[in-house]
Design a protein around this motif. Structure first.
Motif, PDB file in Angstrom:
ATOM      1  N   VAL A  37       0.863  -1.178   0.000  1.00 18.86           N
ATOM      2  CA  VAL A  37       0.000   0.000   0.000  1.00 18.86           C
ATOM      3  C   VAL A  37       0.900   1.228   0.000  1.00 18.86           C
ATOM      4  CG1 VAL A  37      -1.771   1.275   1.250  1.00 18.86           C
ATOM      5  CG2 VAL A  37      -1.814  -1.211   1.226  1.00 18.86           C
ATOM      6  N   THR A  38       0.725   2.106  -0.981  1.00 17.74           N
ATOM      7  CA  THR A  38       1.495   3.338  -1.082  1.00 17.74           C
ATOM      8  C   THR A  38       0.557   4.515  -0.894  1.00 17.74           C
ATOM      9  OG1 THR A  38       3.006   2.301  -2.644  1.00 17.74           O
ATOM     10  CG2 THR A  38       3.040   4.693  -2.537  1.00 17.74           C
ATOM     11  N   LYS A  90       4.787   7.005   1.288  1.00 17.14           N
ATOM     12  CA  LYS A  90       5.127   5.898   2.184  1.00 17.14           C
ATOM     13  C   LYS A  90       4.528   4.605   1.654  1.00 17.14           C
ATOM     14  CE  LYS A  90       6.578   4.622   6.358  1.00 17.14           C
ATOM     15  NZ  LYS A  90       7.922   4.785   6.818  1.00 17.14           N
ATOM     16  N   THR A  91       5.365   3.556   1.564  1.00 19.19           N
ATOM     17  CA  THR A  91       4.916   2.241   1.125  1.00 19.19           C
ATOM     18  C   THR A  91       5.076   1.248   2.266  1.00 19.19           C
ATOM     19  OG1 THR A  91       5.615   2.727  -1.131  1.00 19.19           O
ATOM     20  CG2 THR A  91       5.229   0.420  -0.587  1.00 19.19           C
ATOM     21  N   VAL A  92       4.012   0.483   2.526  1.00 10.66           N
ATOM     22  CA  VAL A  92       4.002  -0.497   3.607  1.00 10.66           C
ATOM     23  C   VAL A  92       3.347  -1.778   3.086  1.00 10.66           C
ATOM     24  CG1 VAL A  92       3.137  -0.969   5.932  1.00 10.66           C
ATOM     25  CG2 VAL A  92       3.787   1.334   5.314  1.00 10.66           C
ATOM     26  N   GLU A  93       3.884  -2.932   3.513  1.00  9.35           N
ATOM     27  CA  GLU A  93       3.258  -4.207   3.184  1.00  9.35           C
ATOM     28  C   GLU A  93       2.288  -4.590   4.293  1.00  9.35           C
ATOM     29  OE1 GLU A  93       5.719  -7.503   2.194  1.00  9.35           O
ATOM     30  OE2 GLU A  93       6.887  -6.356   0.754  1.00  9.35           O
ATOM     31  N   MET A  94       1.105  -5.056   3.887  1.00  5.73           N
ATOM     32  CA  MET A  94       0.105  -5.474   4.871  1.00  5.73           C
ATOM     33  C   MET A  94      -0.782  -6.552   4.276  1.00  5.73           C
ATOM     34  SD  MET A  94      -2.336  -2.089   4.909  1.00  5.73           S
ATOM     35  CE  MET A  94      -1.026  -1.041   5.450  1.00  5.73           C
ATOM     36  N   GLU A 111      -6.006   9.090   6.718  1.00  2.00           N
ATOM     37  CA  GLU A 111      -5.664  10.099   7.720  1.00  2.00           C
ATOM     38  C   GLU A 111      -5.011   9.468   8.949  1.00  2.00           C
ATOM     39  OE1 GLU A 111      -7.677  13.943   9.950  1.00  2.00           O
ATOM     40  OE2 GLU A 111      -8.980  12.445   9.003  1.00  2.00           O
ATOM     41  N   ASP A 112      -5.551   8.357   9.424  1.00  4.15           N
ATOM     42  CA  ASP A 112      -4.954   7.660  10.562  1.00  4.15           C
ATOM     43  C   ASP A 112      -3.565   7.128  10.218  1.00  4.15           C
ATOM     44  OD1 ASP A 112      -7.181   8.186  12.087  1.00  4.15           O
ATOM     45  OD2 ASP A 112      -8.103   6.211  11.737  1.00  4.15           O
ATOM     46  N   PHE A 113      -3.391   6.628   9.010  1.00  8.75           N
ATOM     47  CA  PHE A 113      -2.099   6.128   8.547  1.00  8.75           C
ATOM     48  C   PHE A 113      -1.057   7.240   8.554  1.00  8.75           C
ATOM     49  CE2 PHE A 113       0.950   5.315   5.154  1.00  8.75           C
ATOM     50  CZ  PHE A 113       1.328   4.002   5.403  1.00  8.75           C
ATOM     51  N   VAL A 114      -1.426   8.415   8.047  1.00 16.06           N
ATOM     52  CA  VAL A 114      -0.495   9.554   8.001  1.00 16.06           C
ATOM     53  C   VAL A 114      -0.176  10.030   9.410  1.00 16.06           C
ATOM     54  CG1 VAL A 114      -0.229  11.950   7.246  1.00 16.06           C
ATOM     55  CG2 VAL A 114      -1.181  10.261   5.685  1.00 16.06           C
ATOM     56  N   LYS A 115      -1.164  10.054  10.292  1.00 18.76           N
ATOM     57  CA  LYS A 115      -0.923  10.482  11.676  1.00 18.76           C
ATOM     58  C   LYS A 115       0.049   9.551  12.403  1.00 18.76           C
ATOM     59  CE  LYS A 115      -5.197  12.997  12.506  1.00 18.76           C
ATOM     60  NZ  LYS A 115      -6.462  13.019  13.263  1.00 18.76           N
ATOM     61  N   THR A 141      -1.076  -2.718  -4.546  1.00 21.95           N
ATOM     62  CA  THR A 141      -0.573  -3.700  -5.506  1.00 21.95           C
ATOM     63  C   THR A 141      -0.251  -4.996  -4.771  1.00 21.95           C
ATOM     64  OG1 THR A 141       1.672  -2.867  -5.256  1.00 21.95           O
ATOM     65  CG2 THR A 141       0.393  -1.988  -7.078  1.00 21.95           C
ATOM     66  N   PRO A 142      -0.581  -6.142  -5.364  1.00 28.79           N
ATOM     67  CA  PRO A 142      -0.261  -7.412  -4.709  1.00 28.79           C
ATOM     68  C   PRO A 142       1.244  -7.678  -4.734  1.00 28.79           C
ATOM     69  CG  PRO A 142      -1.334  -7.801  -6.808  1.00 28.79           C
ATOM     70  CD  PRO A 142      -1.337  -6.320  -6.582  1.00 28.79           C
TER      71      PRO A 142
END
Length: 79
Positions: A7-8, A23-27, A45-49, A68-69
């Protein structure tokens, strides 16, 4: 094993000048789906905070998220 996604989140915040957020994170699939759901702006918004705690967000609608998978490698051998 749960399917994984990258997720970017991209946008611009404010802290003594503009702050470019990329910001890119795998989840897992369950959490990644929330970035495209009806409440996606609340999730973004919660992710950015969490990742940029002191950055002010002038308008959350200027942020976007791409999902993206993640390619899983084929395992060789018996296991």
């Amino acid at each position: 094993m749960a399917k994984m996604y990258k997720v970017t989140v991209k946008g611009t915040g404010q802290l003594n000048g503009p702050v470019i957020i990329n910001k890119t994170v795998e989840m897992e699939e369950f959490m990644a789906a929330k970035f495209n759901g009806a409440n996606r702006y609340e999730v973004i918004e919660d992710f950015v905070k969490v990742h940029y705690p002191s950055v002010k967000i002038p308008n959350i609608r200027n942020f976007g998220a791409s999902i993206t998978p993640v390619k899983e490698e084929k395992k060789k051998g018996w296991f």
